[in-house]
Motif scaffolding. Structure first.
Motif, short mmCIF file in Angstrom:
data_model
loop_
_atom_site.label_atom_id
_atom_site.label_comp_id
_atom_site.label_asym_id
_atom_site.label_seq_id
_atom_site.Cartn_x
_atom_site.Cartn_y
_atom_site.Cartn_z
N LEU A 39 107.50 62.98 85.39
CA LEU A 39 108.56 63.37 84.09
C LEU A 39 109.38 62.28 83.75
N ALA A 40 108.93 60.84 83.92
CA ALA A 40 110.17 60.22 83.21
C ALA A 40 109.36 59.62 82.03
N ARG A 41 107.87 59.49 82.94
CA ARG A 41 107.30 58.99 81.73
C ARG A 41 106.66 59.99 80.90
N LEU A 42 106.27 61.08 81.10
CA LEU A 42 106.18 61.98 80.32
C LEU A 42 107.45 62.45 79.18
N SER A 43 108.48 62.11 79.58
CA SER A 43 109.49 62.52 78.69
C SER A 43 109.71 60.56 77.74
N GLY A 44 108.70 59.91 77.56
CA GLY A 44 108.68 58.65 77.22
C GLY A 44 109.42 57.52 77.44
N ALA A 45 109.70 57.57 78.58
CA ALA A 45 110.16 56.08 79.02
C ALA A 45 109.44 54.93 78.77
N SER A 46 109.95 53.57 78.68
CA SER A 46 109.47 52.40 78.51
C SER A 46 108.89 51.75 79.49
N ARG A 47 109.56 52.31 79.85
CA ARG A 47 109.17 51.43 81.75
C ARG A 47 110.16 52.65 83.20
N VAL A 48 109.22 52.26 83.46
CA VAL A 48 109.71 53.39 85.26
C VAL A 48 109.74 52.64 86.20
N VAL A 49 110.71 52.03 86.59
CA VAL A 49 110.82 50.86 88.22
C VAL A 49 111.20 51.65 89.13
N VAL A 50 110.66 50.62 89.95
CA VAL A 50 110.76 51.95 91.49
C VAL A 50 111.37 50.57 92.53
N ARG A 51 112.49 51.61 93.28
CA ARG A 51 112.43 51.00 95.11
C ARG A 51 112.29 52.14 96.12
N GLU A 52 110.98 51.08 96.40
CA GLU A 52 110.97 52.44 98.01
C GLU A 52 110.63 51.19 99.16
N PRO A 53 111.18 51.43 100.34
CA PRO A 53 110.62 50.76 101.60
C PRO A 53 109.36 51.24 101.85
N LEU A 54 108.51 52.72 102.35
CA LEU A 54 107.38 52.91 102.65
C LEU A 54 106.58 52.67 101.21
N ALA A 55 105.20 52.00 102.49
CA ALA A 55 104.21 51.41 101.25
C ALA A 55 103.53 52.88 100.94
N ARG A 56 103.24 53.61 101.26
CA ARG A 56 102.22 54.98 101.05
C ARG A 56 103.00 55.41 99.78
N ARG A 57 104.58 55.50 99.76
CA ARG A 57 105.60 56.18 98.62
C ARG A 57 105.21 55.14 97.76
N LEU A 58 104.87 53.84 97.82
CA LEU A 58 105.38 52.92 96.65
C LEU A 58 104.14 52.58 96.42
N GLU A 59 103.30 52.26 96.76
CA GLU A 59 101.55 52.91 96.71
C GLU A 59 101.19 54.02 95.26
N THR A 60 101.61 55.00 95.05
CA THR A 60 101.54 56.80 95.06
C THR A 60 102.49 56.31 93.75
N ALA A 61 103.52 56.06 93.21
CA ALA A 61 103.78 55.50 92.06
C ALA A 61 103.54 54.52 91.18
N VAL A 62 103.37 53.37 91.71
CA VAL A 62 102.41 52.53 90.92
C VAL A 62 101.51 53.46 90.42
N GLU A 63 100.50 54.53 90.77
CA GLU A 63 98.80 55.23 90.68
C GLU A 63 99.99 55.99 89.51
N PHE A 64 101.27 55.90 90.16
CA PHE A 64 102.05 57.40 88.49
C PHE A 64 102.27 56.51 87.71
N GLY A 65 102.76 55.05 87.36
CA GLY A 65 102.58 54.41 86.59
C GLY A 65 103.88 53.66 86.55
N ALA A 66 104.32 53.56 87.58
CA ALA A 66 105.54 52.91 88.00
C ALA A 66 105.53 51.54 88.16
#
Length: 334
Positions: free
Chosen positions: A183-210
């Motif tokens: 939703l943040a990407r869809l709303s025009g965020a210039s960048r979305v930075v994430v913190r997440e310790p679990l590898a699969r969730r982090l990989e998915t976030a990157v796939e979504f543009g984070a």
């Protein structure tokens, strides 16, 4: 099985889910509709019940049917065969809070899968027709169930007052966090930075543009931060990511009904902390976004179980190895 009965999964005590044969509910087909449940997503709040036998100030005092992320098919009545997503919150619609437009904050709300109201881990449910939201055949049953957490994510983003070109931080990339990333990407965020310790969730976030916040430059950089971890460490991470004067939206539900954070960090930055509870009137928006594939829900489903294995499904969700675990209670779906 006789047509007058159904299978139901009840939580008797932490970690103890049992399958029962119970009488199928009835509905008048007007104010209430009979819904055959096709998919139920397991949420972090369900895991509080499963792990702790409580959530917030509510304590398990009877065998409870969990599950509030629900999709199904209306059986009988004028809308027979309609596929619907179910709003799990039943507000009174009469108090000052409801009349002011804050039905998600109704002090008299009845919530499916919580306290005295059984949820969706059963084959059929009788439910207020006004809280059933038809969705198109282009969405699967599982996507229908995930419209509820998408509504929660939408409400959180609304509370963030996100503007085009802002930088966004997301702490915790479970399903709702991953929806907020989209939703943040869809709303025009210039960048979305994430913190997440679990590898699969982090990989998915990157796939979504984070981007992964793994360097000191992530601190003091985000115009708005969404904390979706439900932990004190997660809140402190969010405070560190926020720039001075930013908003931090607390979406996660903490264990033990308490949140603590480093007060000096929030105070010196002059941060605005916002508490997010469920959602406003956002189901139509959620359905439109999912149907137009502006937000992708199907990749979030990592495992599916039949109702007879509801206990295994809860244990799998509690292990947090994947993303969204769903249960298929009904006798037919798509």
């Amino acid at each position: 099985m006789a047509d007058s009965t159904m299978k139901v999964a009840r939580l008797h005590r932490p970690g103890d889910v049992r399958l029962h044969d119970e009488r199928r509910p009835v509905a008048d087909g007007v104010d209430h509709s009979l819904v055959e449940l096709t998919s139920v997503g397991l949420c972090g709040s369900d895991l509080h019940w499963f792990d702790e036998g409580s959530i917030g100030d509510a304590v398990l005092d009877r065998p409870l049917v969990l599950g509030h992320e629900m999709a199904g098919v209306i059986r009988g009545g004028p809308a027979d065969g309609t596929r619907v997503a179910i709003d799990p919150a039943i507000p009174c619609d009469a108090c000052d809070v409801c009349r002011a437009g804050h039905r998600n904050l109704c002090p008299e709300v009845v919530f499916a899968g919580h306290g005295g109201c059984d949820g969706g881990l059963r084959e059929f449910i009788s439910y207020p027709t006004r809280l059933l939201h038809p969705y198109p055949d282009s969405l699967s049953d599982d996507e229908g169930a995930l419209l509820e957490p998408l509504g929660v994510a939408l409400h959180a983003v609304d509370l963030g007052h996100l503007r085009t070109g802002w930088s966004v931080g997301v702490v915790g990339c479970g399903p709702i966090g991953l929806m907020i990333v989209q939703l943040a990407r869809l709303s025009g965020a210039s960048r979305v930075v994430v913190r997440e310790p679990l590898a699969r969730r982090l990989e998915t976030a990157v796939e979504f543009g984070a981007e992964v916040a793994d360097d000191p430059g992530a601190a003091d950089s985000a115009d708005v931060v969404f904390e979706v971890a439900g932990t004190d460490d997660g809140v402190d991470e969010a405070l560190r990511m926020a720039r001075p004067g930013a908003r931090v939206v607390l979406v996660g539900i903490p264990a033990g009904d308490r949140t603590t954070f480093t007060a000096s960090l929030a105070r010196r930055k002059g941060l605005t902390l916002v508490m997010s509870r469920r959602m406003g009137e956002v189901y139509p928006r959620a359905i439109e976004l999912a149907a137009r594939r502006k937000v992708h829900l199907a990749p979030l489903v990592s495992a599916a179980f039949p109702l007879a294995r509801a206990g295994e499904a809860m244990a799998a969700a509690a292990a947090r190895d994947g993303l969204k675990v769903v249960v298929h209670p009904g006798r037919g779906g798509r």
